[in-house]
Design a protein around this motif. Structure first.
Motif, PDB file in Angstrom:
ATOM      1  N   MET A 149     -58.477   1.767  37.174  1.00  0.00           N
ATOM      2  CA  MET A 149     -60.189   1.778  36.713  1.00  0.00           C
ATOM      3  C   MET A 149     -60.728   1.533  36.923  1.00  0.00           C
ATOM      4  O   MET A 149     -60.865   0.271  36.153  1.00  0.00           O
ATOM      5  CB  MET A 149     -60.112   2.871  36.243  1.00  0.00           C
ATOM      6  CG  MET A 149     -61.127   4.029  35.560  1.00  0.00           C
ATOM      7  SD  MET A 149     -61.820   4.938  34.464  1.00  0.00           S
ATOM      8  CE  MET A 149     -60.890   6.380  34.843  1.00  0.00           C
ATOM      9  N   PHE A 150     -62.720   0.944  37.417  1.00  0.00           N
ATOM     10  CA  PHE A 150     -63.047   0.644  37.574  1.00  0.00           C
ATOM     11  C   PHE A 150     -64.586   0.823  36.914  1.00  0.00           C
ATOM     12  O   PHE A 150     -64.707   2.124  37.409  1.00  0.00           O
ATOM     13  CB  PHE A 150     -63.194  -0.787  38.646  1.00  0.00           C
ATOM     14  CG  PHE A 150     -62.226  -2.041  39.357  1.00  0.00           C
ATOM     15  CD1 PHE A 150     -62.059  -2.464  38.013  1.00  0.00           C
ATOM     16  CD2 PHE A 150     -61.008  -1.052  39.850  1.00  0.00           C
ATOM     17  CE1 PHE A 150     -60.644  -3.604  38.791  1.00  0.00           C
ATOM     18  CE2 PHE A 150     -59.956  -2.297  40.131  1.00  0.00           C
ATOM     19  CZ  PHE A 150     -60.102  -3.019  39.601  1.00  0.00           C
ATOM     20  N   SER A 151     -65.217   0.118  36.243  1.00  0.00           N
ATOM     21  CA  SER A 151     -67.013   0.683  36.567  1.00  0.00           C
ATOM     22  C   SER A 151     -67.043   0.443  37.897  1.00  0.00           C
ATOM     23  O   SER A 151     -67.282  -0.410  38.576  1.00  0.00           O
ATOM     24  CB  SER A 151     -67.533  -0.406  35.375  1.00  0.00           C
ATOM     25  OG  SER A 151     -68.018  -1.390  35.773  1.00  0.00           O
ATOM     26  N   ARG A 152     -67.876   1.166  38.123  1.00  0.00           N
ATOM     27  CA  ARG A 152     -68.399   1.644  39.567  1.00  0.00           C
ATOM     28  C   ARG A 152     -69.522  -0.028  39.538  1.00  0.00           C
ATOM     29  O   ARG A 152     -69.490  -0.934  40.872  1.00  0.00           O
ATOM     30  CB  ARG A 152     -70.339   1.972  39.413  1.00  0.00           C
ATOM     31  CG  ARG A 152     -70.337   2.514  41.118  1.00  0.00           C
ATOM     32  CD  ARG A 152     -71.428   3.874  41.110  1.00  0.00           C
ATOM     33  NE  ARG A 152     -71.112   4.653  40.897  1.00  0.00           N
ATOM     34  CZ  ARG A 152     -70.443   5.834  42.049  1.00  0.00           C
ATOM     35  NH1 ARG A 152     -70.775   4.790  43.272  1.00  0.00           N
ATOM     36  NH2 ARG A 152     -70.345   6.612  41.560  1.00  0.00           N
ATOM     37  N   LYS A 153     -69.961  -1.461  38.719  1.00  0.00           N
ATOM     38  CA  LYS A 153     -70.267  -2.451  39.672  1.00  0.00           C
ATOM     39  C   LYS A 153     -69.575  -3.171  39.786  1.00  0.00           C
ATOM     40  O   LYS A 153     -69.335  -3.929  40.155  1.00  0.00           O
ATOM     41  CB  LYS A 153     -71.317  -3.017  37.898  1.00  0.00           C
ATOM     42  CG  LYS A 153     -71.297  -3.982  38.575  1.00  0.00           C
ATOM     43  CD  LYS A 153     -72.260  -4.366  36.925  1.00  0.00           C
ATOM     44  CE  LYS A 153     -73.104  -5.467  37.134  1.00  0.00           C
ATOM     45  NZ  LYS A 153     -74.298  -6.084  35.781  1.00  0.00           N
ATOM     46  N   THR A 154     -68.248  -3.038  38.397  1.00  0.00           N
ATOM     47  CA  THR A 154     -67.029  -3.930  39.036  1.00  0.00           C
ATOM     48  C   THR A 154     -66.877  -3.653  40.022  1.00  0.00           C
ATOM     49  O   THR A 154     -66.122  -4.903  40.503  1.00  0.00           O
ATOM     50  CB  THR A 154     -65.944  -3.932  37.729  1.00  0.00           C
ATOM     51  OG1 THR A 154     -67.337  -3.857  36.377  1.00  0.00           O
ATOM     52  CG2 THR A 154     -65.060  -4.652  37.608  1.00  0.00           C
ATOM     53  N   PHE A 155     -65.964  -2.949  40.110  1.00  0.00           N
ATOM     54  CA  PHE A 155     -65.614  -1.984  41.965  1.00  0.00           C
ATOM     55  C   PHE A 155     -66.136  -2.900  42.916  1.00  0.00           C
ATOM     56  O   PHE A 155     -65.819  -3.507  43.701  1.00  0.00           O
ATOM     57  CB  PHE A 155     -65.823  -0.996  41.630  1.00  0.00           C
ATOM     58  CG  PHE A 155     -65.246  -0.089  42.706  1.00  0.00           C
ATOM     59  CD1 PHE A 155     -63.532  -0.228  43.428  1.00  0.00           C
ATOM     60  CD2 PHE A 155     -65.624   0.415  44.070  1.00  0.00           C
ATOM     61  CE1 PHE A 155     -63.126   0.768  44.676  1.00  0.00           C
ATOM     62  CE2 PHE A 155     -65.928   1.127  45.506  1.00  0.00           C
ATOM     63  CZ  PHE A 155     -63.551   0.601  45.455  1.00  0.00           C
ATOM     64  N   GLU A 156     -67.554  -2.292  43.373  1.00  0.00           N
ATOM     65  CA  GLU A 156     -68.144  -2.961  43.675  1.00  0.00           C
ATOM     66  C   GLU A 156     -68.218  -4.424  44.427  1.00  0.00           C
ATOM     67  O   GLU A 156     -68.720  -4.929  44.905  1.00  0.00           O
ATOM     68  CB  GLU A 156     -70.040  -2.811  43.869  1.00  0.00           C
ATOM     69  CG  GLU A 156     -70.290  -0.553  44.138  1.00  0.00           C
ATOM     70  CD  GLU A 156     -71.479  -0.542  43.939  1.00  0.00           C
ATOM     71  OE1 GLU A 156     -72.571  -1.492  43.403  1.00  0.00           O
ATOM     72  OE2 GLU A 156     -71.573   0.347  43.885  1.00  0.00           O
ATOM     73  N   ALA A 161     -69.468   7.303  37.192  1.00  0.00           N
ATOM     74  CA  ALA A 161     -69.179   6.084  36.928  1.00  0.00           C
ATOM     75  C   ALA A 161     -68.758   5.243  36.314  1.00  0.00           C
ATOM     76  O   ALA A 161     -68.720   3.945  37.164  1.00  0.00           O
ATOM     77  CB  ALA A 161     -70.235   6.211  34.581  1.00  0.00           C
ATOM     78  N   ASP A 162     -67.714   5.869  36.684  1.00  0.00           N
ATOM     79  CA  ASP A 162     -66.371   4.620  36.501  1.00  0.00           C
ATOM     80  C   ASP A 162     -65.757   5.387  38.101  1.00  0.00           C
ATOM     81  O   ASP A 162     -65.775   6.473  38.780  1.00  0.00           O
ATOM     82  CB  ASP A 162     -65.030   4.905  35.634  1.00  0.00           C
ATOM     83  CG  ASP A 162     -65.241   4.449  34.520  1.00  0.00           C
ATOM     84  OD1 ASP A 162     -66.323   3.733  34.151  1.00  0.00           O
ATOM     85  OD2 ASP A 162     -65.738   5.867  32.826  1.00  0.00           O
ATOM     86  N   ILE A 163     -65.148   4.498  38.517  1.00  0.00           N
ATOM     87  CA  ILE A 163     -64.244   4.511  40.116  1.00  0.00           C
ATOM     88  C   ILE A 163     -62.302   4.397  39.885  1.00  0.00           C
ATOM     89  O   ILE A 163     -62.165   3.603  39.338  1.00  0.00           O
ATOM     90  CB  ILE A 163     -64.373   3.698  41.301  1.00  0.00           C
ATOM     91  CG1 ILE A 163     -66.352   4.038  41.803  1.00  0.00           C
ATOM     92  CG2 ILE A 163     -63.916   3.867  42.251  1.00  0.00           C
ATOM     93  CD1 ILE A 163     -66.524   3.354  42.488  1.00  0.00           C
ATOM     94  N   LYS A 164     -62.119   5.302  40.136  1.00  0.00           N
ATOM     95  CA  LYS A 164     -60.558   5.464  39.640  1.00  0.00           C
ATOM     96  C   LYS A 164     -59.541   5.284  41.301  1.00  0.00           C
ATOM     97  O   LYS A 164     -60.123   6.121  42.388  1.00  0.00           O
ATOM     98  CB  LYS A 164     -59.459   6.145  39.257  1.00  0.00           C
ATOM     99  CG  LYS A 164     -58.204   5.788  38.673  1.00  0.00           C
ATOM    100  CD  LYS A 164     -57.968   8.073  38.007  1.00  0.00           C
ATOM    101  CE  LYS A 164     -58.040   8.155  36.582  1.00  0.00           C
ATOM    102  NZ  LYS A 164     -57.436   8.818  36.157  1.00  0.00           N
ATOM    103  N   ILE A 165     -58.856   3.910  41.705  1.00  0.00           N
ATOM    104  CA  ILE A 165     -58.662   4.102  42.808  1.00  0.00           C
ATOM    105  C   ILE A 165     -56.861   3.822  42.860  1.00  0.00           C
ATOM    106  O   ILE A 165     -56.070   4.009  41.760  1.00  0.00           O
ATOM    107  CB  ILE A 165     -59.150   2.488  43.482  1.00  0.00           C
ATOM    108  CG1 ILE A 165     -58.799   1.054  42.606  1.00  0.00           C
ATOM    109  CG2 ILE A 165     -60.376   2.598  43.785  1.00  0.00           C
ATOM    110  CD1 ILE A 165     -58.725   0.009  43.239  1.00  0.00           C
ATOM    111  N   LYS A 166     -56.651   4.485  43.148  1.00  0.00           N
ATOM    112  CA  LYS A 166     -54.118   3.566  43.251  1.00  0.00           C
ATOM    113  C   LYS A 166     -53.846   3.155  44.881  1.00  0.00           C
ATOM    114  O   LYS A 166     -54.432   3.092  45.602  1.00  0.00           O
ATOM    115  CB  LYS A 166     -53.987   5.652  43.877  1.00  0.00           C
ATOM    116  CG  LYS A 166     -52.703   5.915  43.858  1.00  0.00           C
ATOM    117  CD  LYS A 166     -52.366   7.294  44.416  1.00  0.00           C
ATOM    118  CE  LYS A 166     -50.658   8.152  44.356  1.00  0.00           C
ATOM    119  NZ  LYS A 166     -50.534   9.199  44.364  1.00  0.00           N
TER     120      LYS A 166
END
Length: 64
Positions: free
Chosen positions: A44-51, A30-35
């Motif tokens: 970490m972002f919510s999927r909607k914010t990440f997209e 549901a959340d996406i974590k990026i490095k």
């Protein structure tokens, strides 16, 4: 835009470390974590914010 775990992506705004504008996706759900590939910071972002903030996928993990 399609993306997956361990893909390298570029976000619309660069990271303040200025060493790299590339990020690795290290967690998906549901959340996406990026490095950050420059300094190793993790965000970490919510999927909607990440997209919304995603600019492009540079490397798909399946291509390597």
């Amino acid at each position: 835009m399609e993306y997956g775990l361990h893909d390298i992506v570029v976000m619309k705004k660069p990271h303040p470390c200025h060493k790299s504008d590339q990020w690795e996706i290290i967690r998906m759900g549901a959340d996406i974590k990026i490095k950050c590939q420059g300094c190793g910071a993790v965000v970490m972002f919510s999927r909607k914010t990440f997209e919304k903030k995603l600019k492009k996928v540079v490397v798909h993990q399946s291509e390597e």
